[in-house]
Design an enzyme around this catalytic site. Structure first.
Site, mmCIF file in Angstrom:
data_model
loop_
_atom_site.group_PDB
_atom_site.id
_atom_site.type_symbol
_atom_site.label_atom_id
_atom_site.label_comp_id
_atom_site.label_asym_id
_atom_site.label_seq_id
_atom_site.Cartn_x
_atom_site.Cartn_y
_atom_site.Cartn_z
ATOM 1 C CG PHE A 243 9.259 9.982 -0.436
ATOM 2 C CD1 PHE A 243 8.030 10.502 -0.090
ATOM 3 C CD2 PHE A 243 9.470 8.613 -0.264
ATOM 4 C CE1 PHE A 243 7.023 9.683 0.425
ATOM 5 C CE2 PHE A 243 8.469 7.795 0.257
ATOM 6 C CZ PHE A 243 7.239 8.332 0.589
ATOM 7 C CG ASP B 48 16.268 7.305 1.866
ATOM 8 O OD1 ASP B 48 16.279 6.114 1.498
ATOM 9 O OD2 ASP B 48 15.213 7.954 2.067
ATOM 10 C CE LYS C 123 10.149 2.474 -2.681
ATOM 11 N NZ LYS C 123 10.468 3.671 -1.893
#
Ligand SMILES: *Cc1c(COP(=O)(O)O)cnc(C)c1O
Length: 392
Positions: free
Chosen positions: A129, A214, A243
């Site tokens: 993702f 990532d 995040k």
């Protein structure tokens, strides 16, 4: 009641009016232990006093400034991130997906502008993702993400998790980079072993292509190192993170080496809000706190304790749980029953967690969680397992 929100999210009856440390509190005063942390975002808990202080202080000084001017808070944050990593340069944006977009553009520009080679393809892992923009869903290729949004962006190819040979086979003269999450988050908290990360590095060097990590979810202390790749012996060329870095304030960053940065020139990329003084002053504090050796040592002690206790619970309920996965405070419980049933029962017992692919329950406590709250969570997890077990 009919909601005016676009129906992209599951409608939840649960709502909160306050947050404090590891807890979320409803309007009626009911407390929930929050081990979802806004999906690994509230890295220092809710309304952390240190962060509230810097946010308020900055709010009275200066909120937003265009990148046409020097933003001192941004310069300071970039210096910190460079010092803490492989990187020499940083680009700031507002989200994980944007940090992935930047990574993709930077990788292409490195080949197309600096090396004058028409390379653009990026190889990723099936089930990964990378966010919801068109480039990010094209990178992931997952059916549930791309359906209805075709045509996708050209140049992405997915290989199976753990299939090193397929990576090598997929590389051709148009390949620009390999992009992976060192730990697949939404994909089921699947850790890529260090030897595999090292193998990918070797492969990229041999083929003269770039390695992109990532770390939008697994970065910023989540796994017990400041960046997750730092558990291995190797370094990426580009790293995306977001995040946890703002502790709840939206900010993303794309970190690059000098070599790779040379493809990007004045005017080749940009963001209106990216790296503004409010976001950067909060992120500066988050990074200052999380990067301390004492903080990470303490985190690692707590997470080892917690994972060991989860293993014990698993051993008592092998009919419900097949595996405890993850690293640091990025933990997955692989469930043998529907993970959504499990999650609902956890919530009924006052513990908030979230799902992931492969029937996994993701547990993402705030990184500064207390041992006391970890013990409370373990009791809730054990109680929930007992209740489900009695009903089977
Ligand atoms: C959440 C996430 C993204 C996307 O971040 P957004 O802020 O939602 O755009 C990208 N990659 C990974 C690994 C993520 O977990």
């Amino acid at each position: 009641m009919n909601s005016s929100i676009l129906a992209t999210y599951r409608s939840s009856k649960l709502s909160f009016s306050r947050g404090k440390g590891s807890y979320l509190i409803t309007k009626n005063g009911k407390k929930y232990l929050d081990f979802a942390s806004g999906i690994a975002v509230n890295s220092l808990g809710h309304c952390n006093p240190d962060l509230v202080k810097v946010l308020n202080k900055q709010a009275k000084k200066l909120w937003h400034l265009s990148n046409a001017f020097k933003i001192t808070e941004q310069e300071e944050l970039a210096k910190k991130l460079v010092k803490l990593s492989f990187a020499d340069k940083v680009f700031f944006c507002n989200s994980g997906a944007e940090s992935i977009e930047a990574a993709i553009k930077i990788a292409r520009a490195y080949h197309q502008i600096k090396r004058k080679k028409n390379k653009f393809k990026i190889i990723t892992i099936k089930g990964s993702f990378h966010g919801r923009t068109l480039a990010a869903i094209s990178a992931s290729g997952q059916k549930k993400l791309v359906e209805g949004f075709k045509p996708l962006l050209e140049g992405f190819f997915q290989v199976n998790f753990g299939d090193h040979k397929s990576f090598e086979k997929a590389i051709d003269s148009k390949t620009a980079a390999i992009m992976v999450e060192p730990i697949l988050g939404e994909g089921g908290v699947k850790v890529i072993p260090n030897v595999c990360l090292e193998g990918l590095r070797k492969l990229c060097d041999k083929k003269k292509i770039l390695l992109i990590f990532d770390e939008v979810q697994c970065g910023i202390g989540r796994t017990g190192k400041f960046f997750s790749y730092q558990w291995s012996k190797i370094k990426p060329d580009i790293l995306s993170t977001a995040k946890g870095i703002g502790g709840g304030f939206p900010i993303g960053a794309c970190l690059v080496s000098n070599k790779v940065a040379e493809g990007m020139k004045f005017g080749s990329h940009g963001s209106t809000f990216g790296g503004n003084p409010l976001a950067c002053s909060v992120a500066n504090k988050v990074v200052e706190i999380i990067s301390k050796k004492t903080f990470l040592d303490d985190l690692n002690k707590k997470s080892i304790f917690f994972i060991n206790e989860l293993e014990k619970i698993k051993n008592n309920y092998t009919n419900l749980i097949s595996e405890i996965r993850g690293s640091g405070f990025m933990i997955g419980i692989k469930s043998k029953i529907s993970n959504s049933i499990f999650i609902e029962k956890f919530v009924n017992n006052g513990l908030l967690v979230i799902g992931a692919s492969e029937n996994v329950i993701r547990i993402l406590p705030p990184l500064n969680v207390t041992k006391k709250d970890l013990n409370i969570a373990l009791k809730k997890i054990e109680k929930t397992c007992g209740e489900i077990n009695n009903k089977l």
